[in-house]
Design an enzyme around this catalytic site. Structure first.
Site, mmCIF file in Angstrom:
data_model
loop_
_atom_site.group_PDB
_atom_site.id
_atom_site.type_symbol
_atom_site.label_atom_id
_atom_site.label_comp_id
_atom_site.label_asym_id
_atom_site.label_seq_id
_atom_site.Cartn_x
_atom_site.Cartn_y
_atom_site.Cartn_z
ATOM 1 N N SER A 188 0.789 -1.224 0.000
ATOM 2 C CA SER A 188 0.000 0.000 0.000
ATOM 3 C C SER A 188 0.824 1.279 0.000
ATOM 4 O O SER A 188 0.337 2.313 -0.437
ATOM 5 C CB SER A 188 -0.984 -0.003 1.159
ATOM 6 O OG SER A 188 -0.334 -0.350 2.354
ATOM 7 N N HIS A 216 -5.672 -3.432 -2.538
ATOM 8 C CA HIS A 216 -5.375 -2.526 -3.651
ATOM 9 C C HIS A 216 -5.422 -3.232 -5.005
ATOM 10 O O HIS A 216 -5.202 -2.607 -6.038
ATOM 11 C CB HIS A 216 -4.003 -1.876 -3.458
ATOM 12 C CG HIS A 216 -3.932 -1.002 -2.250
ATOM 13 N ND1 HIS A 216 -4.394 0.293 -2.245
ATOM 14 C CD2 HIS A 216 -3.487 -1.246 -0.997
ATOM 15 C CE1 HIS A 216 -4.211 0.816 -1.049
ATOM 16 N NE2 HIS A 216 -3.668 -0.098 -0.266
ATOM 17 N N LYS A 249 -11.740 0.649 -1.728
ATOM 18 C CA LYS A 249 -10.729 1.328 -2.554
ATOM 19 C C LYS A 249 -11.245 1.420 -3.994
ATOM 20 O O LYS A 249 -12.118 2.231 -4.259
ATOM 21 C CB LYS A 249 -9.403 0.617 -2.366
ATOM 22 C CG LYS A 249 -8.925 0.946 -0.950
ATOM 23 C CD LYS A 249 -7.748 0.227 -0.442
ATOM 24 C CE LYS A 249 -7.440 0.795 0.942
ATOM 25 N NZ LYS A 249 -6.740 -0.109 1.816
HETATM 26 C C1 LIG Z 1 -6.775 -0.266 3.268
HETATM 27 C C2 LIG Z 1 -6.194 -1.581 3.570
HETATM 28 C C3 LIG Z 1 -6.794 -2.453 4.478
HETATM 29 C C4 LIG Z 1 -7.925 -2.019 5.356
HETATM 30 O O1 LIG Z 1 -9.111 -1.899 4.662
HETATM 31 P P1 LIG Z 1 -10.265 -0.951 5.246
HETATM 32 O O2 LIG Z 1 -11.494 -1.419 4.544
HETATM 33 O O3 LIG Z 1 -9.885 0.430 4.910
HETATM 34 O O4 LIG Z 1 -10.323 -1.187 6.717
HETATM 35 C C5 LIG Z 1 -6.265 -3.721 4.605
HETATM 36 N N1 LIG Z 1 -5.181 -4.097 3.897
HETATM 37 C C6 LIG Z 1 -4.566 -3.273 3.025
HETATM 38 C C7 LIG Z 1 -3.377 -3.749 2.269
HETATM 39 C C8 LIG Z 1 -5.038 -1.985 2.841
HETATM 40 O O5 LIG Z 1 -4.418 -1.148 2.024
#
Ligand SMILES: *Cc1c(COP(=O)(O)O)cnc(C)c1O
Length: 397
Positions: A188, A216, A249
């Site tokens: 990320s 992602h 996302k």
């Molecule tokens: C954003 C993210 C999460 C968490 O997801 P949310 O729905 O925002 O709680 C978990 N793992 C990765 C790699 C992320 O980038």
């Protein structure tokens, strides 16, 4: 009133000192208001900006189909479910989403979780026992790190993407011990990719489980549909592979999923505490998730536009001497090292009308403070060209 050493007043004073220290070091995290009705255009603390730090990779967060779906479901079912999934909180849309998701991912089953963070802590703590061994990439997301802690299993962190070390570690685990490999598919803060095929081969050779965080990857990688980086391996469903990912996302909404073998999903339903002991997602959110899945399944255009934009950035950046690693995803870090410089450039970009967030330790390792640029299908090529121009101007090399 008695005052103890390290009582409440002492502790408040210690915290104030620590916060002051963070402020001096330019590491204090601060909230800023982003006001947007049509991404990527927004107003940040009163200043109009083009947003280059959102994870809304396909521009779906303000898409009419998602908004409409959320409105209709809210009209029909109301604003909240009033219960956890196992106690009155499963409306027909929840089950429909889980069925559609399994089809989208090409897995026998899937379960929705309330967020990616909750999915990871629930998934890991439910399936992994304290006598197991976890092998985790050093740059994995905090939710995998925290979930691993909850299992009380032995956690070994291998150097980022270093499969040789990982293999040596796998060889040292005694027979009879369950082993779990954990990895982000797209990291990320660096935007680089895990070699999923090679990780799978190792997992198979040493009979380990492979847990892949596609937060992602979902909607960004893979074709027909863009279900994640795992899709690009061509391996399809494998019992030892458990994928999680989010709706928050590229899919422009909120919530998360775990997809895998039916037995794995059944086990989660019985044991995952973040699934069992939390009120289920509201119908409006679930309906928006359904609309996003349908959209991404039926129309590859947003994903293709995103990749064209990534190409545009790459073409523009080629003509500069920006400190860039090879670009592999919509996440593009510009590592500056120093917190002050990262903040200064971020501020200068803001004044030029671009919102690019500076990311500082402890979110990233010491000495690797950076700008983290994210691209979206909603950006116009012109936005990207102007951003690169501005970057060139403000990052002296
Ligand atoms: C954003 C993210 C999460 C968490 O997801 P949310 O729905 O925002 O709680 C978990 N793992 C990765 C790699 C992320 O980038």
């Amino acid at each position: 009133m008695t005052q103890f050493q390290n009582g409440v007043q002492d502790t408040l004073a210690q915290w104030q000192l620590a916060l002051g220290q963070l402020r001096t070091e330019n590491r204090l995290r601060q909230l800023r208001t982003l006001d947007s009705t049509q991404r990527p255009h927004a107003v940040l603390n009163g200043q109009p900006v083009v947003d280059f730090c959102s994870n809304d990779y396909l521009g779906l967060a303000t898409h009419p189909a998602l908004k409409q779906a959320a409105i209709e479901a809210t009209h029909h079912y109301g604003s909240g479910t009033g219960g956890s999934r196992l106690i009155g909180g499963t409306c027909p849309l929840h089950l429909e989403l889980e069925t559609q998701l399994a089809t989208f991912k090409g897995t026998p089953a899937a379960r929705i979780f309330n967020s990616g963070y909750q999915a990871n802590i629930g998934l890991l703590s439910a399936l992994i026992s304290r006598n197991d061994v976890i092998l985790s990439d050093k740059l994995n997301h905090a939710s995998l790190v925290d979930g691993a802690q909850l299992t009380r299993a032995k956690v070994i962190r291998y150097p980022h993407l270093n499969l040789e070390t990982l293999e040596t570690q796998l060889q040292q685990i005694p027979n009879g011990t369950r082993r779990w490999i954990l990895t982000d598919s797209i990291f990320s803060m660096d935007g680089d990719l895990a070699p999923l095929k090679a990780l799978y081969d190792l997992a198979e050779q040493y009979d380990a489980w492979l847990i892949i965080d596609e937060a992602h990857g979902t909607g960004v990688f893979g074709e027909a549909p863009a279900s994640g980086l795992w899709k690009t391996t061509g391996l399809g469903h494998q019992d030892r592979v458990i994928q999680m990912g989010t709706f928050s996302k590229a899919l422009g909404s909120f919530g998360a999923y775990v997809a895998g073998a039916q037995t794995v999903i059944d086990q989660l339903t019985q044991l995952a505490r973040s699934f069992i002991y939390s009120t289920s997602l509201p119908p409006g959110v679930i309906a928006a998730n359904l609309a996003a899945l349908t959209l991404v399944s039926e129309d590859a255009t947003p994903t293709h536009t995103l990749w064209q934009n990534i190409q545009t950035f790459q073409d523009c950046a080629k003509r500069t001497r920006l400190p860039l690693a090879p670009i592999q995803s919509p996440i593009i870090p510009i590592i500056l090292g120093d917190c002050d410089q990262a903040l200064q450039v971020s501020q200068a970009l803001l004044e030029a009308g671009f919102y690019v967030q500076a990311i500082r330790p402890p979110t990233v390792p010491q000495g690797t403070a950076r700008l983290r640029i994210t691209l979206s299908a909603a950006h116009e090529p012109m936005d990207i060209e102007r951003l690169v121009d501005s970057l060139r101007k403000h990052i002296a090399r």
